[in-house]
Write a protein that holds these residues in place. Sequence first.
Motif, mmCIF file in Angstrom:
data_model
loop_
_atom_site.group_PDB
_atom_site.id
_atom_site.type_symbol
_atom_site.label_atom_id
_atom_site.label_comp_id
_atom_site.label_asym_id
_atom_site.label_seq_id
_atom_site.Cartn_x
_atom_site.Cartn_y
_atom_site.Cartn_z
ATOM 1 N N UNK A 1 -40.317 -43.219 64.572
ATOM 2 C CA UNK A 1 -40.097 -44.642 64.388
ATOM 3 C C UNK A 1 -39.191 -44.901 63.194
ATOM 4 N N UNK A 2 -39.433 -44.189 62.070
ATOM 5 C CA UNK A 2 -38.580 -44.351 60.891
ATOM 6 C C UNK A 2 -37.145 -43.965 61.221
ATOM 7 N N UNK A 3 -36.964 -42.869 61.975
ATOM 8 C CA UNK A 3 -35.623 -42.436 62.356
ATOM 9 C C UNK A 3 -34.919 -43.481 63.185
ATOM 10 N N UNK A 4 -35.675 -44.110 64.130
ATOM 11 C CA UNK A 4 -35.081 -45.131 64.992
ATOM 12 C C UNK A 4 -34.705 -46.365 64.202
ATOM 13 N N UNK A 5 -35.619 -46.837 63.329
ATOM 14 C CA UNK A 5 -35.346 -48.028 62.521
ATOM 15 C C UNK A 5 -34.180 -47.787 61.561
ATOM 16 N N UNK B 1 -20.416 -43.595 62.631
ATOM 17 C CA UNK B 1 -21.279 -42.898 63.586
ATOM 18 C C UNK B 1 -21.968 -41.697 62.932
ATOM 19 N N UNK B 2 -21.204 -40.926 62.103
ATOM 20 C CA UNK B 2 -21.768 -39.738 61.458
ATOM 21 C C UNK B 2 -22.827 -40.140 60.431
ATOM 22 N N UNK C 1 -28.651 -40.827 58.823
ATOM 23 C CA UNK C 1 -29.807 -41.653 58.490
ATOM 24 C C UNK C 1 -30.923 -41.485 59.513
ATOM 25 N N UNK C 2 -30.553 -41.255 60.764
ATOM 26 C CA UNK C 2 -31.591 -40.975 61.765
ATOM 27 C C UNK C 2 -32.318 -39.672 61.422
ATOM 28 N N UNK C 3 -31.537 -38.621 61.047
ATOM 29 C CA UNK C 3 -32.153 -37.350 60.666
ATOM 30 C C UNK C 3 -32.962 -37.504 59.377
ATOM 31 N N UNK C 4 -32.471 -38.320 58.444
ATOM 32 C CA UNK C 4 -33.224 -38.563 57.211
ATOM 33 C C UNK C 4 -34.568 -39.187 57.531
ATOM 34 N N UNK C 5 -34.555 -40.127 58.473
ATOM 35 C CA UNK C 5 -35.815 -40.728 58.877
ATOM 36 C C UNK C 5 -36.746 -39.728 59.541
ATOM 37 N N UNK C 6 -36.164 -38.804 60.321
ATOM 38 C CA UNK C 6 -36.993 -37.812 61.005
ATOM 39 C C UNK C 6 -37.608 -36.824 60.015
#
Length: 956
Positions: free
Chosen positions: A801-805, A817-818, A823-828
């Motif tokens: 959820x954090x990755x998606x948000x 895009x990069x 940020x998605x990976x940071x959230x994951x």
Amino acid sequence: MRKKKRVSIRGNFIIGLLLICVTLIFIGVLKNRLTSQAIETNRLVSHTYKVITETNAMKRTFQNIRINERGYLLTGDRSYMESIGVSTYSFDQRLMKLRILLKENEEQKRRLDLLKITFDTLIDESVQPLLQYRKPILEDSTFLTEQEEILELFEHSEAISKTLEQILDDIEAEEYTLLEMRQSAVERWSAIDQKVTFLGPVLVVIIAFLSGIGAINRLEVYQRQQEKDQRELREARDRFASIIKGSNLGSWEWNLIDNTIKINDMWAEMLGYTKEELEPTTFDTFTRFVHPKDLDRAMKLLEDHKLGKSEFYSCDLRMQHKDGHWIWVFDRGQVISRDENGKALLMSGTHADITERVLQAEALEQSEEESRRLFEAMNQGFAYCQILLDEEGNPNDFLILRVNKNFETQTGLIPEFSVGKRITELLPHVEPYWFTHNGEVALTGKSKTFEAFNSDLNRLFRISSFSPSYGYFAMIIDDITGQKQMEKQLYYEKTLFETTLLSVGDGVISTDAEGNVQFMNKVAEKLTGWQADEAKGRPFEEVFKILCGSDRHPCPNPVKQVLETKRQVELDEDTILIARDGDERFINDSTAPILSANQNVTGVVLVFRDSTNQRVKQDEIRMLSVTDPLTTLPNRRYYEQAKEELNEEPYYPLTLVLADVNGLKLTNDAFGHKTGDELLRKVSEIMRKTCRDDDIVSRVGGDEFVLLLPQTDALHAQAIVNRINKALEKEKIRGIQLSVSFGYAVKEKDEESYEDTFKVAEDSMYRNKLKQSMTFKKQVIDTLLSKLFEQEEGAEEHSNLVASLASAFAEVLGYRKEEVKNLRLAGLYHDLGKIAITPSILSKPKEELTRTQVMELQRHTEIGYNILRSVGEYAPFAEAVLHHHEKWDGSGYPQGLKQEEIPESAQILAIANTYADHLPSLGLEKTIAFMQERSNTYFNPALLETFITKVVKAQS
């Protein structure tokens, strides 16, 4: 008229005859004088040659004595003593020859007397005392360099030898001076002879022509005599030239008219040239070689002599040798021809190489200065005195002439008030033996050492007295009052030592001169298993059985060695003592001779101790020094020793394998150093079990290992590496697969460089590590994340959820895009660091955590950051993970950043994480309200408003 004419002719004839007779008589007397002078000159030249030959031989005698003196001290060979005796006899014989040769020269006779006295001083005060030290040196090899008395005797011997050489140099110098005077006499008589040779015949011919033919016969006799005299003069001059050549003198003749100089071969050889190389030789040739600092002085002396201000020209000067160094030359000469106005026309002289003499003089000056310093610095008191006699010639007082600084320390008498005074003026009561002993020394020249007490000073002294010249003596004064008291104390302590020897902690055994046991203390009884009364009288080797080395061969009998060599002997460190009951123990041993007063060996004493425990500890320390304490593998030190041993022909082909553990730092960051240590121990155990017994596996760095595989080619080395990798694949640490990067190279022959082989293996290992490291680290991170999801309920859904948000928020903010992907990976991965946190802390509600537990929990951001930045492609978002718990007002962690100091990516991640944390429990509206309440404290107000309006509400 005719009668008068006849009378006149007869008178003229008679007068002519008389003139001829007078002329012939004068010439005859002159020629006889010339003949006598030639014979005398020949005798004197031969005399000078003999004197120089004898003085040179005597110099060699002094050198032989000093060489043999030191040879005997160092080796004890009696042949050196015999050589000293032969040299002493040779000196006496040559001195006798010199006395005969120089009996008419009082000055030279005085020098010979001084030479004899100085030589006797050398023998009595230096050579003989030094020879007495041979036995102490034989017992202790360090005695020679550690005893100041020996060093002082060496210096004294050297000083006396230089004095002897100086006396001989003075004798030679005077002979050379006489030789030059005789040369001048020969040349003067030669000049007279040349003039007489020319004028005599002319005068006789004129008189004969006027007086008649009767003088012709006399003229023929004169001419024959003249030829004989000329021949004898030539022989004398040739002999004189031979003497000059044999004396290594360079000769020169300076024609002041054309400024040319004639030199002999020796003149050129002194400077390293041949005569031909210097030709044509002029006065400029001479000045070119003279040292600039000496040239002005030499020119001044030359000019003074040319003007007749000095009888001879002589100058010590430096001249440059062909190879560049400077030599000292004694330049001496004399004008031998002047014109009618006294102007110098021709000058001749000699060059003598005095370099060695100058250097010796400088060395003597330095030695004298060192002696003076030694004199002032010596610990003993020193006094130079003149003995005073009563009317009957008996010593009754002495006058103090000179003292050193320590004279006051030793005697208590102040030097300033003592010098120039009689001892009886300084001390009211002086014991008679002070005068008796010192008077004997001053009047006989025999040195003496005695002890003397003075009641006024209340001190006991040891006096070493010697006489430098008749009527004078020098005292070396030692205040031994305290020493005597110490000797009494030492005697007491010696008695005490002998009493307590039986209770000493070491074993002590003594034997007689035949090697039979005479004494054993209690410790020796315990270690050998023999009782003292049983062992007494038995051969030492029967009681004391010892083995040496790893092969346990019988040791040499130390007592026998000492009896044979008269020197102390120590056993090897690995000596084993076999007790009477068969018990074995390592021992340390020292064996020394027991010497009588006349230095004969009367027995041997052996002191030994049980060193078994000490040896065990030494072995343990030695093992620790070459063992890695973490893995128990050999360490780098052992590896350095092993590579030297294996880098030889019998071990080729030698394969060198370098191994580097992958992910050690990542493991330390994720699970702590204990897990990292466990990883290293596991890898070490696998490599040790997989390799062969003869292979050497060493840990040489933090995560680096080196395998030395002797007699192993590349094919077998690859097989061993494959075997290790297969074993590693079966092992995991905290769920992480073990991984090691290998590289190897083979040294086939001795000509190949070990360093080059190591470089090839190292390069191969790094290439493999580059291939494996990134992939392995990403796999480890994925494994850690999966493990975290397994152990913490809801963690996976929360991270997704954090990755998606976070990615949606980044898109709204217009990120590339990069950057959105990062940020998605940071959230994951934002909670990845929790893998290293104790699970019980993670499962507790936050309000129940202690302060220490809170601090540990807060470490998860730093742990996650360290793990992620180890992978290059994860490094861009690692900083967002590090700071995602920072707050807008600076109250967050880990660094307490505030407002714009916080990276925007971390602010985005913080907003998304907080929303995802509270949404399940509070619901949408309450979560939004909760976050709005913390706007401008926890969150950037502008970003929070954008997130709520454009991300949350848009998704709703």
